[in-house]
Design an enzyme around this catalytic site. Structure first.
Site, PDB file in Angstrom:
ATOM      1  N   LYS A 161       9.899  -3.727  -1.432  1.00 13.81           N
ATOM      2  CA  LYS A 161       9.426  -2.539  -0.722  1.00 13.81           C
ATOM      3  C   LYS A 161      10.184  -2.359   0.593  1.00 13.81           C
ATOM      4  O   LYS A 161      10.599  -3.339   1.224  1.00 13.81           O
ATOM      5  CB  LYS A 161       7.924  -2.622  -0.462  1.00 13.81           C
ATOM      6  CG  LYS A 161       7.486  -3.802   0.392  1.00 13.81           C
ATOM      7  CD  LYS A 161       5.975  -3.809   0.612  1.00 13.81           C
ATOM      8  CE  LYS A 161       5.231  -4.546  -0.464  1.00 13.81           C
ATOM      9  NZ  LYS A 161       3.797  -4.757  -0.120  1.00 13.81           N
ATOM     10  N   ARG A 211      -8.470  -2.187   0.259  1.00 16.75           N
ATOM     11  CA  ARG A 211      -8.369  -1.889   1.682  1.00 16.75           C
ATOM     12  C   ARG A 211      -9.633  -2.400   2.365  1.00 16.75           C
ATOM     13  O   ARG A 211     -10.725  -1.889   2.147  1.00 16.75           O
ATOM     14  CB  ARG A 211      -8.198  -0.391   1.898  1.00 16.75           C
ATOM     15  CG  ARG A 211      -8.350   0.073   3.352  1.00 16.75           C
ATOM     16  CD  ARG A 211      -7.351  -0.574   4.322  1.00 16.75           C
ATOM     17  NE  ARG A 211      -5.972  -0.422   3.921  1.00 16.75           N
ATOM     18  CZ  ARG A 211      -5.228   0.660   4.186  1.00 16.75           C
ATOM     19  NH1 ARG A 211      -5.768   1.688   4.815  1.00 16.75           N
ATOM     20  NH2 ARG A 211      -3.962   0.697   3.810  1.00 16.75           N
ATOM     21  N   ARG A 234       1.555   0.501  -8.608  1.00 21.37           N
ATOM     22  CA  ARG A 234       1.051   0.797  -7.275  1.00 21.37           C
ATOM     23  C   ARG A 234      -0.381   1.322  -7.347  1.00 21.37           C
ATOM     24  O   ARG A 234      -0.687   2.191  -8.157  1.00 21.37           O
ATOM     25  CB  ARG A 234       1.929   1.854  -6.597  1.00 21.37           C
ATOM     26  CG  ARG A 234       3.386   1.441  -6.467  1.00 21.37           C
ATOM     27  CD  ARG A 234       4.243   2.614  -6.019  1.00 21.37           C
ATOM     28  NE  ARG A 234       4.235   3.702  -6.995  1.00 21.37           N
ATOM     29  CZ  ARG A 234       4.788   4.896  -6.781  1.00 21.37           C
ATOM     30  NH1 ARG A 234       5.387   5.146  -5.636  1.00 21.37           N
ATOM     31  NH2 ARG A 234       4.744   5.829  -7.722  1.00 21.37           N
ATOM     32  N   ASP A 274      -4.762  -5.048   3.596  1.00 22.42           N
ATOM     33  CA  ASP A 274      -4.575  -4.848   2.162  1.00 22.42           C
ATOM     34  C   ASP A 274      -4.615  -6.209   1.484  1.00 22.42           C
ATOM     35  O   ASP A 274      -3.845  -7.111   1.839  1.00 22.42           O
ATOM     36  CB  ASP A 274      -3.247  -4.146   1.879  1.00 22.42           C
ATOM     37  CG  ASP A 274      -3.284  -2.679   2.274  1.00 22.42           C
ATOM     38  OD1 ASP A 274      -4.372  -2.171   2.607  1.00 22.42           O
ATOM     39  OD2 ASP A 274      -2.221  -2.035   2.248  1.00 22.42           O
ATOM     40  N   GLU A 282      -0.583  -6.673   3.346  1.00 24.00           N
ATOM     41  CA  GLU A 282      -0.160  -5.843   4.472  1.00 24.00           C
ATOM     42  C   GLU A 282      -1.262  -5.833   5.525  1.00 24.00           C
ATOM     43  O   GLU A 282      -2.439  -6.029   5.215  1.00 24.00           O
ATOM     44  CB  GLU A 282       0.131  -4.391   4.057  1.00 24.00           C
ATOM     45  CG  GLU A 282       1.408  -4.205   3.270  1.00 24.00           C
ATOM     46  CD  GLU A 282       1.744  -2.730   3.031  1.00 24.00           C
ATOM     47  OE1 GLU A 282       1.227  -1.859   3.771  1.00 24.00           O
ATOM     48  OE2 GLU A 282       2.514  -2.452   2.098  1.00 24.00           O
ATOM     49  N   ASN A 284      -2.362  -3.001   8.201  1.00 20.48           N
ATOM     50  CA  ASN A 284      -2.129  -1.617   8.613  1.00 20.48           C
ATOM     51  C   ASN A 284      -2.777  -1.356   9.957  1.00 20.48           C
ATOM     52  O   ASN A 284      -3.982  -1.590  10.127  1.00 20.48           O
ATOM     53  CB  ASN A 284      -2.704  -0.659   7.566  1.00 20.48           C
ATOM     54  CG  ASN A 284      -2.012  -0.812   6.221  1.00 20.48           C
ATOM     55  OD1 ASN A 284      -1.004  -0.189   5.967  1.00 20.48           O
ATOM     56  ND2 ASN A 284      -2.559  -1.665   5.364  1.00 20.48           N
TER      57      ASN A 284
END
Length: 316
Positions: A161, A211, A234, A274, A282, A284
């Site tokens: 990514k 999330r 995804r 995430d 991740e 965020n």
């Protein structure tokens, strides 16, 4: 008090799912003045203070389509607001970077900015997880095609990514056969000019890319599992994933409990973690979303928790 939201054009908001709108609505219920501007409205003149050149005072109408009316348009000094909420969506490009410097100057002039501009710069969303290797899958950050190939040879099934992507854009999976690995590397790293993140593929993605929201250092008790659809790798909602709210797991709580207080102490009032399976993929920090999806499906009022935390932070 005046709350200034620095965001994308408010005319583009999809109010049925926009988290910034949910924040505005909850704050307006409490009597706060809602103002909005765009990053391009920020101005700093030598000898002066940072201002929003065309800030707009909004009245929320309650109509799903024509959801606001403009009460006033004027230059607004950021240091004279109660709080500035930086809600501009990624990418975290040079313009976003410069905006954090303008907001940092506004802080020095007395503005209260959330999330803190320096913390936004210091926690790029793909890279920030590398500080917490105990929670993340095997991960590589490099511009080297050779190093990426070696990582693939070790792990056999990988995700690649770009560091500045959002919404699942530019994400590739390469399996054990290595099909198109060379082409994908060239596409992402621009022949060695740009840095790429590579992670071991996590098959738990089929159950969703969760999330997990952390507000004021505390986890929201429900997450949104974004489940890939139609053979996609995804789960991102922008890439067609299906959002299913569910209680956070014990592993989610463990990750949030470890990271939440650390990140909050650095000035990150709102963070979106995430999590795939039990692995953090991740962190965020720019404009975490999923408020309304979680609230609509569970009844837990995420926006209320956020504005509660914001008001506490302003009293601190």
């Amino acid at each position: 008090m005046i709350l200034l939201f620095v965001a994308d054009p408010i005319e583009t908001f999809k109010t049925h799912k926009d988290s910034t709108f949910a924040m505005m609505r909850e704050a307006a219920k409490r009597g706060h003045e809602i103002w909005a501007c765009e990053v391009g409205d920020l101005v700093w003149r030598s000898g002066g203070r940072v201002v929003a050149r065309k800030a707009r005072a909004l009245a929320l109408t309650g109509d799903a389509k024509d959801w606001f009316t403009v009460l006033a348009t004027q230059e607004l000094v950021l240091a004279e607001t109660g709080a500035v909420l930086m809600r501009k969506d990624p990418p975290f490009d040079s313009e976003y970077f410069y905006a954090t410097h303008l907001l940092g100057q506004a802080e020095r002039e007395g503005a209260r900015v959330f999330n803190k501009p320096a913390a936004l710069r210091e926690h790029p969303e793909k890279l920030a997880l590398m500080e917490f290797p105990q929670f993340c899958p095997p991960t590589l950050v490099t511009r080297s095609a050779e190093v990426i190939r070696a990582f693939h040879a070790e792990h056999r099934d990988i995700i690649l990514k770009p560091l500045d992507g959002m919404g699942g854009a530019g994400i590739f999976r390469v399996g054990a056969d290595g099909l198109n690995l060379g082409s994908i590397i060239e596409t992402l790293n621009k022949n060695g000019a740009e840095t790429v993140m590579v992670q071991r593929y996590l098959p738990e993605i089929l159950q969703g890319d969760k999330r997990v929201l952390v507000i004021g250092g505390e986890a929201v008790p429900f997450c949104l599992a974004r489940i890939p659809q139609g053979g996609e790798v995804r789960g991102n909602l922008a890439a067609g994933g299906k959002g299913v709210a569910q209680p956070i797991s014990e592993r989610d709580r463990e990750i949030a409990a470890a990271l939440g207080p650390v990140l909050a102490a650095r000035g990150l009032l709102l963070v979106g973690l995430d999590v795939i399976g039990g692995s953090l993929t991740e962190i965020n920090v720019t404009s975490p979303t999923c408020f309304q999806e979680i609230t609509d499906q569970t009844g837990f009022d995420v926006a209320k928790m956020f504005v509660d935390a914001l008001e506490r932070a302003l009293l601190a």
